[in-house]
Design a protein around this motif. Sequence first.
Motif, PDB file in Angstrom:
ATOM      1  N   GLU A 157       0.835  -1.203   0.000  1.00 19.48           N
ATOM      2  CA  GLU A 157       0.000   0.000   0.000  1.00 19.48           C
ATOM      3  C   GLU A 157       0.873   1.257   0.000  1.00 19.48           C
ATOM      4  O   GLU A 157       0.572   2.243  -0.674  1.00 19.48           O
ATOM      5  N   PHE A 158       1.981   1.219   0.730  1.00 21.71           N
ATOM      6  CA  PHE A 158       2.926   2.341   0.765  1.00 21.71           C
ATOM      7  C   PHE A 158       3.538   2.555  -0.617  1.00 21.71           C
ATOM      8  O   PHE A 158       3.670   3.693  -1.088  1.00 21.71           O
ATOM      9  N   ARG A 159       3.896   1.466  -1.283  1.00 22.69           N
ATOM     10  CA  ARG A 159       4.456   1.569  -2.633  1.00 22.69           C
ATOM     11  C   ARG A 159       3.437   2.164  -3.592  1.00 22.69           C
ATOM     12  O   ARG A 159       3.779   2.999  -4.443  1.00 22.69           O
ATOM     13  N   SER A 160       2.175   1.754  -3.479  1.00 29.60           N
ATOM     14  CA  SER A 160       1.120   2.293  -4.332  1.00 29.60           C
ATOM     15  C   SER A 160       0.941   3.792  -4.098  1.00 29.60           C
ATOM     16  O   SER A 160       0.781   4.574  -5.053  1.00 29.60           O
ATOM     17  N   TRP A 161       0.994   4.203  -2.831  1.00 29.55           N
ATOM     18  CA  TRP A 161       0.847   5.629  -2.509  1.00 29.55           C
ATOM     19  C   TRP A 161       1.991   6.443  -3.093  1.00 29.55           C
ATOM     20  O   TRP A 161       1.782   7.531  -3.645  1.00 29.55           O
ATOM     21  N   LEU A 162       3.204   5.929  -2.997  1.00 27.41           N
ATOM     22  CA  LEU A 162       4.355   6.637  -3.572  1.00 27.41           C
ATOM     23  C   LEU A 162       4.183   6.785  -5.085  1.00 27.41           C
ATOM     24  O   LEU A 162       4.525   7.825  -5.656  1.00 27.41           O
ATOM     25  N   GLY A 163       3.657   5.723  -5.727  1.00 31.11           N
ATOM     26  CA  GLY A 163       3.435   5.794  -7.164  1.00 31.11           C
ATOM     27  C   GLY A 163       2.413   6.856  -7.526  1.00 31.11           C
ATOM     28  O   GLY A 163       2.586   7.601  -8.511  1.00 31.11           O
ATOM     29  N   GLU A 164       1.347   6.961  -6.733  1.00 28.61           N
ATOM     30  CA  GLU A 164       0.320   7.975  -6.990  1.00 28.61           C
ATOM     31  C   GLU A 164       0.881   9.382  -6.852  1.00 28.61           C
ATOM     32  O   GLU A 164       0.454  10.303  -7.556  1.00 28.61           O
ATOM     33  N   GLN A 165       1.848   9.554  -5.951  1.00 24.93           N
ATOM     34  CA  GLN A 165       2.451  10.870  -5.743  1.00 24.93           C
ATOM     35  C   GLN A 165       3.650  11.126  -6.659  1.00 24.93           C
ATOM     36  O   GLN A 165       4.326  12.137  -6.532  1.00 24.93           O
ATOM     37  N   GLU A 166       3.908  10.167  -7.572  1.00 26.25           N
ATOM     38  CA  GLU A 166       5.039  10.255  -8.508  1.00 26.25           C
ATOM     39  C   GLU A 166       6.360  10.392  -7.751  1.00 26.25           C
ATOM     40  O   GLU A 166       7.244  11.161  -8.126  1.00 26.25           O
ATOM     41  N   LEU A 167       6.490   9.614  -6.668  1.00 24.89           N
ATOM     42  CA  LEU A 167       7.699   9.627  -5.840  1.00 24.89           C
ATOM     43  C   LEU A 167       8.401   8.275  -5.856  1.00 24.89           C
ATOM     44  O   LEU A 167       9.310   8.041  -5.067  1.00 24.89           O
ATOM     45  N   LEU A 168       7.991   7.389  -6.728  1.00 25.73           N
ATOM     46  CA  LEU A 168       8.508   6.023  -6.732  1.00 25.73           C
ATOM     47  C   LEU A 168       9.576   5.880  -7.814  1.00 25.73           C
ATOM     48  O   LEU A 168       9.282   5.518  -8.955  1.00 25.73           O
ATOM     49  N   ASP A 169      10.832   6.156  -7.449  1.00 28.45           N
ATOM     50  CA  ASP A 169      11.900   5.972  -8.430  1.00 28.45           C
ATOM     51  C   ASP A 169      12.322   4.497  -8.443  1.00 28.45           C
ATOM     52  O   ASP A 169      11.854   3.683  -7.659  1.00 28.45           O
ATOM     53  N   ALA A 170      13.231   4.172  -9.353  1.00 28.41           N
ATOM     54  CA  ALA A 170      13.603   2.769  -9.567  1.00 28.41           C
ATOM     55  C   ALA A 170      14.205   2.135  -8.318  1.00 28.41           C
ATOM     56  O   ALA A 170      13.901   0.991  -7.981  1.00 28.41           O
ATOM     57  N   ALA A 171      15.077   2.875  -7.612  1.00 29.71           N
ATOM     58  CA  ALA A 171      15.743   2.314  -6.432  1.00 29.71           C
ATOM     59  C   ALA A 171      14.749   2.051  -5.309  1.00 29.71           C
ATOM     60  O   ALA A 171      14.782   1.003  -4.666  1.00 29.71           O
ATOM     61  N   VAL A 172      13.848   3.008  -5.061  1.00 30.83           N
ATOM     62  CA  VAL A 172      12.850   2.840  -4.000  1.00 30.83           C
ATOM     63  C   VAL A 172      11.909   1.687  -4.333  1.00 30.83           C
ATOM     64  O   VAL A 172      11.576   0.864  -3.468  1.00 30.83           O
ATOM     65  N   GLN A 173      11.480   1.609  -5.591  1.00 28.95           N
ATOM     66  CA  GLN A 173      10.578   0.538  -5.992  1.00 28.95           C
ATOM     67  C   GLN A 173      11.251  -0.827  -5.827  1.00 28.95           C
ATOM     68  O   GLN A 173      10.641  -1.778  -5.315  1.00 28.95           O
ATOM     69  N   ASP A 174      12.500  -0.932  -6.243  1.00 26.69           N
ATOM     70  CA  ASP A 174      13.218  -2.194  -6.128  1.00 26.69           C
ATOM     71  C   ASP A 174      13.368  -2.596  -4.665  1.00 26.69           C
ATOM     72  O   ASP A 174      13.165  -3.757  -4.292  1.00 26.69           O
ATOM     73  N   HIS A 175      13.713  -1.625  -3.823  1.00 27.77           N
ATOM     74  CA  HIS A 175      13.897  -1.915  -2.409  1.00 27.77           C
ATOM     75  C   HIS A 175      12.588  -2.369  -1.763  1.00 27.77           C
ATOM     76  O   HIS A 175      12.559  -3.340  -0.990  1.00 27.77           O
ATOM     77  N   LEU A 176      11.507  -1.682  -2.076  1.00 23.86           N
ATOM     78  CA  LEU A 176      10.210  -2.053  -1.509  1.00 23.86           C
ATOM     79  C   LEU A 176       9.772  -3.444  -1.970  1.00 23.86           C
ATOM     80  O   LEU A 176       9.252  -4.242  -1.177  1.00 23.86           O
ATOM     81  N   GLN A 177       9.968  -3.742  -3.232  1.00 19.23           N
ATOM     82  CA  GLN A 177       9.570  -5.055  -3.757  1.00 19.23           C
ATOM     83  C   GLN A 177      10.367  -6.169  -3.094  1.00 19.23           C
ATOM     84  O   GLN A 177       9.827  -7.246  -2.809  1.00 19.23           O
ATOM     85  N   ARG A 178      11.639  -5.908  -2.813  1.00 17.42           N
ATOM     86  CA  ARG A 178      12.451  -6.928  -2.142  1.00 17.42           C
ATOM     87  C   ARG A 178      11.979  -7.154  -0.708  1.00 17.42           C
ATOM     88  O   ARG A 178      11.933  -8.299  -0.240  1.00 17.42           O
ATOM     89  N   LEU A 179      11.651  -6.075  -0.026  1.00 16.49           N
ATOM     90  CA  LEU A 179      11.154  -6.218   1.342  1.00 16.49           C
ATOM     91  C   LEU A 179       9.821  -6.957   1.365  1.00 16.49           C
ATOM     92  O   LEU A 179       9.580  -7.818   2.217  1.00 16.49           O
ATOM     93  N   GLU A 180       8.938  -6.611   0.435  1.00 18.21           N
ATOM     94  CA  GLU A 180       7.646  -7.305   0.357  1.00 18.21           C
ATOM     95  C   GLU A 180       7.853  -8.794   0.093  1.00 18.21           C
ATOM     96  O   GLU A 180       7.213  -9.647   0.732  1.00 18.21           O
ATOM     97  N   ALA A 181       8.748  -9.125  -0.840  1.00 17.46           N
ATOM     98  CA  ALA A 181       8.998 -10.530  -1.165  1.00 17.46           C
ATOM     99  C   ALA A 181       9.579 -11.268   0.033  1.00 17.46           C
ATOM    100  O   ALA A 181       9.231 -12.420   0.299  1.00 17.46           O
ATOM    101  N   GLN A 182      10.458 -10.592   0.778  1.00 18.59           N
ATOM    102  CA  GLN A 182      11.049 -11.236   1.950  1.00 18.59           C
ATOM    103  C   GLN A 182       9.983 -11.544   2.994  1.00 18.59           C
ATOM    104  O   GLN A 182       9.990 -12.605   3.613  1.00 18.59           O
TER     105      GLN A 182
END
Length: 666
Positions: free
Chosen positions: A25-50
Amino acid sequence: MGPSFNEQFDQLGVWRKGFASQLAEFRSWLGEQELLDAAVQDHLQRLEAQLRDDKVCVAFVAEFSRGKSELINAIFFAHYGRRIMPASPGRTTMCPTELGYDPALPACMRLLPIETREQTYSLAQWRSRPSTWVQLPLDVDDPDQLAAQIAKVAETRTVTVDEARTLGFWNDALPQDNPMVDDRGLVEVPRWRHALVNMAHPLLKQGLVILDTPGLNAVGAEPELTVNQIALAHAVVFLLGADTGVTKSDLAIWREHLLPSHREGESHLVVLNKIDALWNGIDSAAQVQVQLERQRQQSAQMLNISPQRILPLSAQKGLQAKIEQRPDLLAESGLPAFEDALAQGILAHRQSILLSAVTGGVRQMQTQVRRAIQIRRRDLDEQMLELRSLRGKNATVIDSMRQRIEQEQRSFDSSSTRILALRTVHLRLMNQAFQHLGATSQRRELEQLAQALEHSGLKLGVRKVYASTFERLRELGDKVRAAAAEVQAMLGASFKDLNAEFGFSLLSPEPLQLHDFEQALGQLEQSYLQYLGFGNVLKLANPLFGERLIKALGMRLRSIFENAANDLDLWSKAATAQLDAQLKERKRSFARRIEAVDRIQHAASGLMEHIAQVESAESLLQQLDQQLHTRCEQLLHLPVLEGAACAVTPAVIPVDAAGDTEPLQQ
């Protein structure tokens, strides 16, 4: 009576999935605010997968007939109302058996024939050859069918002494440990080398992996089992017999295969099983308790551990009590106390690791996102200064300002050549760094050790070769850090020039940290030393065993180096993500500034209107910053499981850490 291990593990699963949903949900919110760069997205996806895919492995280790399978039945399968793992007299697990869940596979049991020991492929390599395994269907809704199929892990076959020697079940130097020879000159060995059980048990679906291991001969003949799977298990349960205490073979398993990776105080437990053997109806309860305490103290002394780590219980009575729903017998069996100790040791520890990973990751992402907000705020400040300077100015002045903004834009666009050159150099330097962690580098550093182990006869000087091998492996980590330092220096200098010439506000990246790489290598080195001692001289004389040893070592190294490569990749993306973010924001800023000047030129009220818009945008940015803070704090202070609340150090733990096992992979 508190919650059982099953209930506590289920709570951990619910907590993990809830936490992962919050991150999504946090990642989705960042995307809506156009604040989700590649590094942040990658880091969040790794944490979610873990969090979603986290595996927890519990290994049960003991000599034959200590009650491992019965304890597994009592903890995990009592709801079936019967034994599922073979545990009746004369029927015991003869091969290592993994129980887990992979939704991509049907409910089944796969069996690896014992003849595969005649080849040098590792267990991990056999996993990638599904045609070699015998696959049997399982019906998880039919306890009788399920038990009948799983009972095949107790199957044996007879072979000649020469075959038994080749398979690793006969040692001419230790005749007392060899199996009995029948009147035909044949000996009995396990029919299967390894078993993988895939079933949709509630706990297995939550990420639990159960590893049931057979006795000393089977464990000692599989280096990969001992130094990879058991050593990396999150909890190890070592079983003794309450009536026998620590026997010679028990002590051999403990010293040779468990002690090198023993973690007292975390989740390695010793069980004094079959206490019901002391319930003879003659001795009083107090006398039985005295006998148990004496056995605990003697066992603790022989194993050189704290007596508190040794828990007396009766797995058989615990299973019976659960099936018959007898709370009094269940309490007497000691099973609830063991389940609680296991849950507290493994689940609280596991949750603290996940919390550490999320804490460090969220803090790092918060800093990166806040930096993007600051860039937007700076651009708005520049716009506000420009707009206020236009008050009372005529069309000529406004046109002049438009030309100045266009000139700034052209100057900024000219930075693309410099940035392209920077990216080229960055990519080249990063490729050099990744080469040090690649498979070719690992194979090269293992060549000398492999040569020392592959010839027949005594392996003199192999410990020296082993030590030098790990010294070179550590040097690879030093080379990676040196390459990263070169990247850091290059980026720092380039960022400084871009800031001065083109108005960027880029920060020099932080140094690369590889603490977990060093720690994992140290643990791996210690865990394999057991095979290079005097007690294994005869095993090492067999080139087949040496080849299996080097392949098992290579598999573990690959996991460690892949984790280090993931850390390096994440560091690289974080270092350059700010450049991409600022490029994007500055381009938008120029477009907004030119648009504002054009509107002012064509409308008398345009100036004040746009000043109001910028003021509103600044207010929204302030709210956005506050929302970011609130959301991050919510993630950092989510409720933890009872008993798992502990001080969590905000440090980044690599996602898909080397401590996880790989159960049931094709």
